[in-house]
Design an enzyme around this catalytic site. Structure first.
Site, PDB file in Angstrom:
ATOM      1  N   SER A  68     -28.040 -13.446  -5.717  1.00  0.00           N
ATOM      2  CA  SER A  68     -28.796 -14.389  -6.392  1.00  0.00           C
ATOM      3  C   SER A  68     -27.839 -15.844  -6.841  1.00  0.00           C
ATOM      4  O   SER A  68     -26.877 -15.464  -7.507  1.00  0.00           O
ATOM      5  CB  SER A  68     -29.773 -13.903  -7.405  1.00  0.00           C
ATOM      6  OG  SER A  68     -30.684 -14.958  -7.875  1.00  0.00           O
ATOM      7  N   GLY A  84     -15.952 -34.933  15.041  1.00  0.00           N
ATOM      8  CA  GLY A  84     -16.815 -35.996  16.014  1.00  0.00           C
ATOM      9  C   GLY A  84     -17.608 -35.163  17.121  1.00  0.00           C
ATOM     10  O   GLY A  84     -18.335 -34.104  16.661  1.00  0.00           O
ATOM     11  N   ASP A 140     -29.537 -33.616  13.787  1.00  0.00           N
ATOM     12  CA  ASP A 140     -30.907 -34.141  14.285  1.00  0.00           C
ATOM     13  C   ASP A 140     -30.594 -35.685  14.512  1.00  0.00           C
ATOM     14  O   ASP A 140     -31.135 -36.262  15.430  1.00  0.00           O
ATOM     15  CB  ASP A 140     -31.960 -33.811  13.623  1.00  0.00           C
ATOM     16  CG  ASP A 140     -32.241 -32.354  13.527  1.00  0.00           C
ATOM     17  OD1 ASP A 140     -31.677 -31.677  14.557  1.00  0.00           O
ATOM     18  OD2 ASP A 140     -32.727 -31.783  12.500  1.00  0.00           O
TER      19      ASP A 140
END
Length: 314
Positions: A36, A228, A257
């Site tokens: 946890s 890169g 994205d």
């Protein structure tokens, strides 16, 4: 250039752990892990790979068509996407399931532990890409991102039957695909997107060498984080494009994205792939500096001249 972006649409729950995950792992107990992590920050943002890429394209002045499945709780997210220029008319709204959830914790080394709940994404297989193409007056490129696996396969086959150029971006779904499925998603793609780990996994899943993959796709784009991007094509030596260093790293979520959005925006403008990749790297740096995957509104300073007059530029 009319671009459709298919894939997940989700709500991101992003947490920060002020320590290192590796300090909590015991080498002799890895078969029975029960951990946890006490996070010190929680931020809730709209996300999903398709929504993130479509958002980036819209900020850069395009009007992408978003294709995916969501729940009735998508209303606010949809309104926000439409406000920046995303076409959401082809998004399917489930009557019974919630929009997908992405829960991610990031430590001080930028390592991440994440869980993804598919929810309404399972209904993406019901979307007819041919109907999307008719509604929009035709499509010049379809990006097939991580989604319900059956939807990804169906969209890929639809692109082939309709003669639509497509970009294969299986990313997180690669681990759950078998060899025939992976080959079906990759073969004939104009662009293939992976990161370095996914590139190795894709070779293992397809059973193809790098040369064999390159013989079946147009350009293979591999993101390498701080190192890169690598661009490879059949019959030519690979090209490396350096990353654009961010001033600070607020959160790595969504950087890949953003790269895709920047790259596709460059392709839509007819830029050489190297220049498009450089712009993708610059947009990725903007997201690295931002908490949330759809919170940025400004284009990179060094590219103002390239995008003069584009909505969202400053």
């Amino acid at each position: 250039m009319r671009i459709a972006v298919t894939g997940s649409i989700a709500t991101d729950h992003l947490m920060t752990f002020p320590g290192r995950f590796t300090d909590q792992l015991l080498a002799d107990q890895l078969r029975h892990v029960s951990l946890s992590f006490l996070a010190d920050r929680l931020e809730i943002h709209q996300g999903g790979v398709a929504a993130n890429i479509a958002y980036g394209l819209a900020v850069l002045g395009h009007r992408p068509t978003l294709v995916g499945a969501v729940g009735a709780d998508f209303a606010d997210h949809g309104a926000r996407l439409r406000a920046v220029g995303v076409d959401t008319a082809s998004v399917r709204i489930s009557e019974t399931l919630h929009t997908a959830r992405f829960v991610c914790t990031t430590d001080t080394d930028q390592n991440q532990i994440a869980t993804f709940y598919a929810g309404a994404m399972a209904e993406a297989r019901e979307i007819d890409l041919a109907a999307v193409a008719r509604r929009t007056g035709g499509l010049d490129l379809v990006l097939i991102g991580a989604d319900d696996p059956e939807a990804m396969l169906r969209h890929t086959e639809a692109c082939r039957s309709l003669g639509l150029p497509f970009a294969a971006d299986p990313s997180q779904q690669l681990a759950g695909l078998d060899r025939p499925q992976t080959r079906r998603l990759v073969h004939g793609a104009r662009f293939l997107f992976t990161n370095a780990y996914e590139a190795a996994l894709l070779r293992e899943r397809t059973g193809w060498s790098e040369r064999e993959v390159l013989g079946r796709v147009g350009t293979w784009i591999t993101t390498l984080g701080a190192d890169g991007v690598r661009l490879a094509g059949s019959g030519a030596p690979p090209v490396r494009v350096p990353a654009v260093p961010p001033d600070t790293v607020a959160d790595p979520t969504g950087a890949g994205d953003a790269f895709r959005a920047g790259f596709l925006a460059g392709v839509a403008r007819g830029w050489p792939h190297k220049r498009a990749a450089r712009f993708g790297c610059a947009l990725a740096a903007v997201v690295l500096e931002t908490h949330g995957t759809q919170e940025y509104t400004k284009i990179p300073t060094g590219f103002r001249g390239d995008l003069a007059g584009v909505r969202g530029g400053t």
